[in-house]
Design a protein around this motif. Structure first.
Motif, PDB file in Angstrom:
ATOM      1  N   ILE A 201      -5.437  -7.435   3.792  1.00 43.55           N
ATOM      2  CA  ILE A 201      -4.379  -6.951   4.690  1.00 43.55           C
ATOM      3  C   ILE A 201      -4.456  -5.430   4.628  1.00 43.55           C
ATOM      4  CG2 ILE A 201      -1.920  -6.846   5.203  1.00 43.55           C
ATOM      5  CD1 ILE A 201      -1.540  -9.419   3.641  1.00 43.55           C
ATOM      6  N   GLY A 206       1.245   1.062  10.217  1.00 47.50           N
ATOM      7  CA  GLY A 206       1.893  -0.016  10.981  1.00 47.50           C
ATOM      8  C   GLY A 206       0.966  -0.797  11.876  1.00 47.50           C
ATOM      9  N   ILE A 208      -2.095  -3.209  11.968  1.00 52.47           N
ATOM     10  CA  ILE A 208      -2.492  -4.115  10.880  1.00 52.47           C
ATOM     11  C   ILE A 208      -3.833  -4.770  11.185  1.00 52.47           C
ATOM     12  CG2 ILE A 208      -1.774  -6.126   9.513  1.00 52.47           C
ATOM     13  CD1 ILE A 208       0.376  -4.039   9.423  1.00 52.47           C
ATOM     14  N   ARG A 218       1.633 -13.827   7.240  1.00 53.74           N
ATOM     15  CA  ARG A 218       2.914 -13.701   7.936  1.00 53.74           C
ATOM     16  C   ARG A 218       3.186 -12.211   8.183  1.00 53.74           C
ATOM     17  NH1 ARG A 218       6.358 -17.788   8.268  1.00 53.74           N
ATOM     18  NH2 ARG A 218       8.196 -16.503   7.899  1.00 53.74           N
ATOM     19  N   VAL A 219       3.265 -11.859   9.458  1.00 54.95           N
ATOM     20  CA  VAL A 219       3.432 -10.454   9.840  1.00 54.95           C
ATOM     21  C   VAL A 219       4.824 -10.249  10.430  1.00 54.95           C
ATOM     22  CG1 VAL A 219       2.545  -8.564  11.263  1.00 54.95           C
ATOM     23  CG2 VAL A 219       0.966 -10.270  10.331  1.00 54.95           C
ATOM     24  N   GLY A 220       5.639  -9.465   9.766  1.00 53.88           N
ATOM     25  CA  GLY A 220       6.970  -9.168  10.280  1.00 53.88           C
ATOM     26  C   GLY A 220       6.897  -8.095  11.364  1.00 53.88           C
ATOM     27  N   TYR A 231      12.891  -6.638   9.386  1.00 48.85           N
ATOM     28  CA  TYR A 231      12.082  -7.255  10.443  1.00 48.85           C
ATOM     29  C   TYR A 231      12.938  -8.210  11.253  1.00 48.85           C
ATOM     30  CZ  TYR A 231      11.750 -10.888   6.849  1.00 48.85           C
ATOM     31  OH  TYR A 231      12.049 -11.821   5.887  1.00 48.85           O
ATOM     32  N   THR A 244       1.945  -2.182  17.061  1.00 49.35           N
ATOM     33  CA  THR A 244       3.273  -2.123  17.677  1.00 49.35           C
ATOM     34  C   THR A 244       3.546  -0.710  18.171  1.00 49.35           C
ATOM     35  OG1 THR A 244       4.113  -3.890  16.266  1.00 49.35           O
ATOM     36  CG2 THR A 244       5.754  -2.406  17.226  1.00 49.35           C
TER      37      THR A 244
ATOM     38  N   ARG B  96      10.896  -6.772  -2.468  1.00 52.78           N
ATOM     39  CA  ARG B  96      10.013  -7.900  -2.181  1.00 52.78           C
ATOM     40  C   ARG B  96       8.561  -7.441  -2.170  1.00 52.78           C
ATOM     41  NH1 ARG B  96      11.836  -8.544   2.748  1.00 52.78           N
ATOM     42  NH2 ARG B  96       9.857  -7.897   3.627  1.00 52.78           N
ATOM     43  N   ARG B  97       7.654  -8.267  -2.625  1.00 56.09           N
ATOM     44  CA  ARG B  97       6.236  -7.907  -2.643  1.00 56.09           C
ATOM     45  C   ARG B  97       5.765  -7.549  -1.228  1.00 56.09           C
ATOM     46  NH1 ARG B  97       2.352 -12.811  -4.040  1.00 56.09           N
ATOM     47  NH2 ARG B  97       0.904 -11.639  -2.763  1.00 56.09           N
ATOM     48  N   GLN B  99       6.408  -4.775   0.314  1.00 56.42           N
ATOM     49  CA  GLN B  99       7.230  -3.715   0.915  1.00 56.42           C
ATOM     50  C   GLN B  99       6.735  -2.340   0.461  1.00 56.42           C
ATOM     51  OE1 GLN B  99      11.259  -4.892  -0.296  1.00 56.42           O
ATOM     52  NE2 GLN B  99      11.704  -5.294   1.852  1.00 56.42           N
ATOM     53  N   THR B 100       6.826  -1.369   1.372  1.00 54.71           N
ATOM     54  CA  THR B 100       6.425  -0.010   1.018  1.00 54.71           C
ATOM     55  C   THR B 100       7.481   0.992   1.497  1.00 54.71           C
ATOM     56  OG1 THR B 100       5.215   0.271   3.096  1.00 54.71           O
ATOM     57  CG2 THR B 100       3.931  -0.453   1.211  1.00 54.71           C
ATOM     58  N   THR B 113       3.907  -4.940  -5.546  1.00 59.47           N
ATOM     59  CA  THR B 113       2.873  -5.976  -5.632  1.00 59.47           C
ATOM     60  C   THR B 113       3.338  -7.040  -6.618  1.00 59.47           C
ATOM     61  OG1 THR B 113       1.717  -4.859  -7.421  1.00 59.47           O
ATOM     62  CG2 THR B 113       1.016  -4.311  -5.188  1.00 59.47           C
ATOM     63  N   GLY B 120       9.382 -17.672   3.570  1.00 59.43           N
ATOM     64  CA  GLY B 120       9.651 -17.144   4.907  1.00 59.43           C
ATOM     65  C   GLY B 120       9.448 -15.654   5.055  1.00 59.43           C
ATOM     66  N   ALA B 121       9.326 -14.933   3.954  1.00 56.25           N
ATOM     67  CA  ALA B 121       9.202 -13.464   4.046  1.00 56.25           C
ATOM     68  C   ALA B 121       7.790 -13.084   4.486  1.00 56.25           C
ATOM     69  CB  ALA B 121       9.513 -12.833   2.700  1.00 56.25           C
ATOM     70  N   PRO B 122       7.674 -11.978   5.228  1.00 58.22           N
ATOM     71  CA  PRO B 122       6.344 -11.574   5.689  1.00 58.22           C
ATOM     72  C   PRO B 122       5.493 -10.941   4.591  1.00 58.22           C
ATOM     73  CG  PRO B 122       7.996 -10.019   6.445  1.00 58.22           C
ATOM     74  CD  PRO B 122       8.744 -11.104   5.719  1.00 58.22           C
ATOM     75  N   ASP B 123       4.179 -10.968   4.801  1.00 62.75           N
ATOM     76  CA  ASP B 123       3.254 -10.305   3.878  1.00 62.75           C
ATOM     77  C   ASP B 123       3.183  -8.819   4.174  1.00 62.75           C
ATOM     78  OD1 ASP B 123       2.225 -12.764   2.634  1.00 62.75           O
ATOM     79  OD2 ASP B 123       1.418 -13.170   4.631  1.00 62.75           O
ATOM     80  N   VAL B 124       3.445  -8.454   5.428  1.00 65.88           N
ATOM     81  CA  VAL B 124       3.309  -7.067   5.857  1.00 65.88           C
ATOM     82  C   VAL B 124       4.165  -6.887   7.111  1.00 65.88           C
ATOM     83  CG1 VAL B 124       1.264  -7.586   7.281  1.00 65.88           C
ATOM     84  CG2 VAL B 124       1.552  -5.283   6.361  1.00 65.88           C
ATOM     85  N   ILE B 125       4.549  -5.659   7.393  1.00 67.22           N
ATOM     86  CA  ILE B 125       5.372  -5.397   8.587  1.00 67.22           C
ATOM     87  C   ILE B 125       4.623  -4.452   9.526  1.00 67.22           C
ATOM     88  CG2 ILE B 125       7.507  -4.304   9.434  1.00 67.22           C
ATOM     89  CD1 ILE B 125       8.926  -5.450   7.032  1.00 67.22           C
ATOM     90  N   THR B 126       4.585  -4.817  10.806  1.00 65.88           N
ATOM     91  CA  THR B 126       4.010  -3.934  11.813  1.00 65.88           C
ATOM     92  C   THR B 126       5.138  -3.128  12.446  1.00 65.88           C
ATOM     93  OG1 THR B 126       2.716  -3.819  13.859  1.00 65.88           O
ATOM     94  CG2 THR B 126       4.050  -5.796  13.563  1.00 65.88           C
TER      95      THR B 126
END
Lengths: 353, 127
Positions: A201, A206, A208, A218-220, A231, A244, B96-97, B99-100, B113, B120-126
């Motif tokens: 990943i 932002g 990805i 899973r992408v928020g 998110y 985005t 949460r793992r 998050q940055t 990490t 349900g939580a995301p691995d990464v956020i765009t």
């Protein structure tokens, strides 16, 4: 005596066999189940880059990726760093400058999106973005006549190629900011493959890149009205690139108005399409980045043919918090924040049908 | 009928099993606690096991502009910063793992990490 010898041999074989099986088990575990994960954050291309890679050469690959990103900015794409190819093209406006093969390829692909979006994305907008300087040292609200004076120079059709020499019209200036992070994702993908990385990943400010992995990622999608860690929905994806464009990211409040950094090349001011964010998913980072900007400017309806042309998919969030998802993401998107409402095609569980 | 293995053999097998366990168990039981990694200019300057934080404390990142980080049990975030936009502080606490939080002017980043993958939580956020 002979019988004793046979028994001893048999015993030795059993013990040796057990040892081999045990060591083979360890080897198999290490190769298939105990693959090292490596995480690192750093700054490159003027943004935060975070990499989480799984593979025996994860640390080496991460280092190569950071180096590649620095090169993309410093050697080729920057319009601020004087030795970069794009800065040289801008400096040589009206005469032309020979650039690297990769820069030609990136420019041509980006210009294709400029043409397909009828200029909703236009990389010759550089002088107007420099006027606003969102997030920069000279950020300001430009005067109307400053913008109108420069609007006439914004036209992607003014970019000409003669071999590797790129010429822009006098008064034009290229700005590759709308595609830089996506290009970085594409270059990272090549390095992941070369290093036999199992999964990754990579977040470039932002944008990805998702790669490999046994489980779906899973992408928020950032909540446009929340904090950076909030998110509003989640995409479940196996691999690919995601970008985005959101009106919340860089804003300027002046003289009673709020201006965001996604400029409409037709007006020189912040795009007003009724959207707060567009998230685009496809195989190419350059395309996701370029399309997210173009779609934000175009609005939902006008974006659909563009997305279809590039086999890309998108999630649109409107000012009124309604959410539209293109059919290619059917079943892959769910709303996670009840302040947002799905537009027609969502079920009560939030999953797109 | 004579036995195939003698007592000394069983001792040898036992020692072998111990050696095998010594090699295998650390692989399986390696710590995967929620960990905050703090970077300054791309160099990791702190790695904090957040599950083992007994009482909250602050860290001066010694960056330019200055940044102050608050560490709590299972949470971390920028408490204060001298940067103009305060985006790092406005990010809030990370819990949460994946998050940055970052301070671009100071070139500091906090990333979480390890830890369990939240349902349900995301691995990464765009964004």
């Amino acid at each position: 005596m002979a019988s004793e010898g046979k028994r001893s041999n048999r015993k030795g074989l059993i013990l040796a066999g057990a040892a081999i099986v045990a060591l083979a088990g360890l080897f198999i575990y290490d190769v298939f189940f105990n693959i090292p994960e490596y995480t690192k954050s750093d700054f490159s291309m003027g943004t935060v880059v975070t990499q989480t890679l799984t593979g025996n050469d994860a640390e080496k690959a991460a280092g190569e990726i950071f180096e590649a990103f620095d090169n993309i900015e410093q050697k080729w794409l920057s319009w601020r760093l004087p030795n970069a190819n794009i800065a040289k093209v801008n400096e040589a406006a009206g005469t032309g400058f020979p650039v690297a093969d990769n820069t030609v390829e990136w420019l041509k692909k980006t210009l294709d999106v400029c043409a397909s979006s009828s200029g909703a994305l236009d990389i010759t907008i550089g002088r107007i973005t420099a006027l606003w300087d969102f997030g920069g040292e000279y950020e300001r609200l430009p005067k109307k006549d400053e913008i109108s004076d420069m609007l006439g120079k914004v036209d992607y059709r003014g970019v000409e190629f003669t071999g590797n020499t790129v010429k822009i019209a006098r008064g034009q200036s290229l700005d590759m900011g709308a595609v830089g992070k996506g290009i970085a994702c594409d270059e990272a993908l090549k390095i992941l493959r070369e290093n036999d990385i199992k999964s990754a990943i990579i977040s470039v400010g932002g944008s990805i890149l998702l790669y490999g992995g046994k489980e779906d990622f899973r992408v928020g999608i950032r909540d446009p009205e929340g904090r950076p860690t909030d998110y509003m929905g989640v995409l479940t994806l196996k691999s690919g690139c995601i970008s985005t464009s959101g009106s919340y990211e860089k804003t300027l409040v002046r003289d009673g108005g709020t201006y965001h950094h996604i400029l409409d090349p037709k007006t020189g001011y912040s795009a007003q399409s009724g959207l707060t964010s567009v998230t685009v998913v496809c195989d190419s980072g350059l395309l996701t980045d370029a399309l997210s900007t173009a779609c934000f400017v175009l609005g939902y309806e006008n974006s659909l043919p563009l997305l279809e042309k590039y086999n890309a998919h998108a999630v649109f969030i409107a000012d009124d918090r309604s959410v539209k998802v293109t059919p290619g993401l059917a079943g892959l998107f769910e709303i996670a924040n009840n302040d947002y409402t799905s537009d027609s095609s969502l079920t009560s569980t939030g999953a797109v049908q | 009928m004579k036995r195939l293995f003698k007592r000394a053999d069983f001792l040898l097998i036992f020692v072998f099993c111990l050696l095998f366990a010594a090699m295998f168990l650390p692989r399986v039981l390696s710590s995967d606690d929620l960990t905050a990694r703090i970077y300054r200019d791309g160099v990791e300057i702190y790695s904090i096991n957040l599950t083992k934080v007994a009482s909250s404390y602050t860290i001066d990142l010694k960056s330019t502009p200055a940044g102050l980080v608050e560490v709590e049990k299972n949470a971390i975030g920028y408490l204060d910063a001298d940067c103009p936009d305060k985006l790092c502080v406005n990010t809030g606490m990370l819990t949460r793992r994946g998050q940055t939080a970052a301070c671009l002017p100071a070139k500091t980043v906090i990333i979480l990490t390890g830890g369990k993958k939240s349902e349900g939580a995301p691995d990464v956020i765009t964004y």
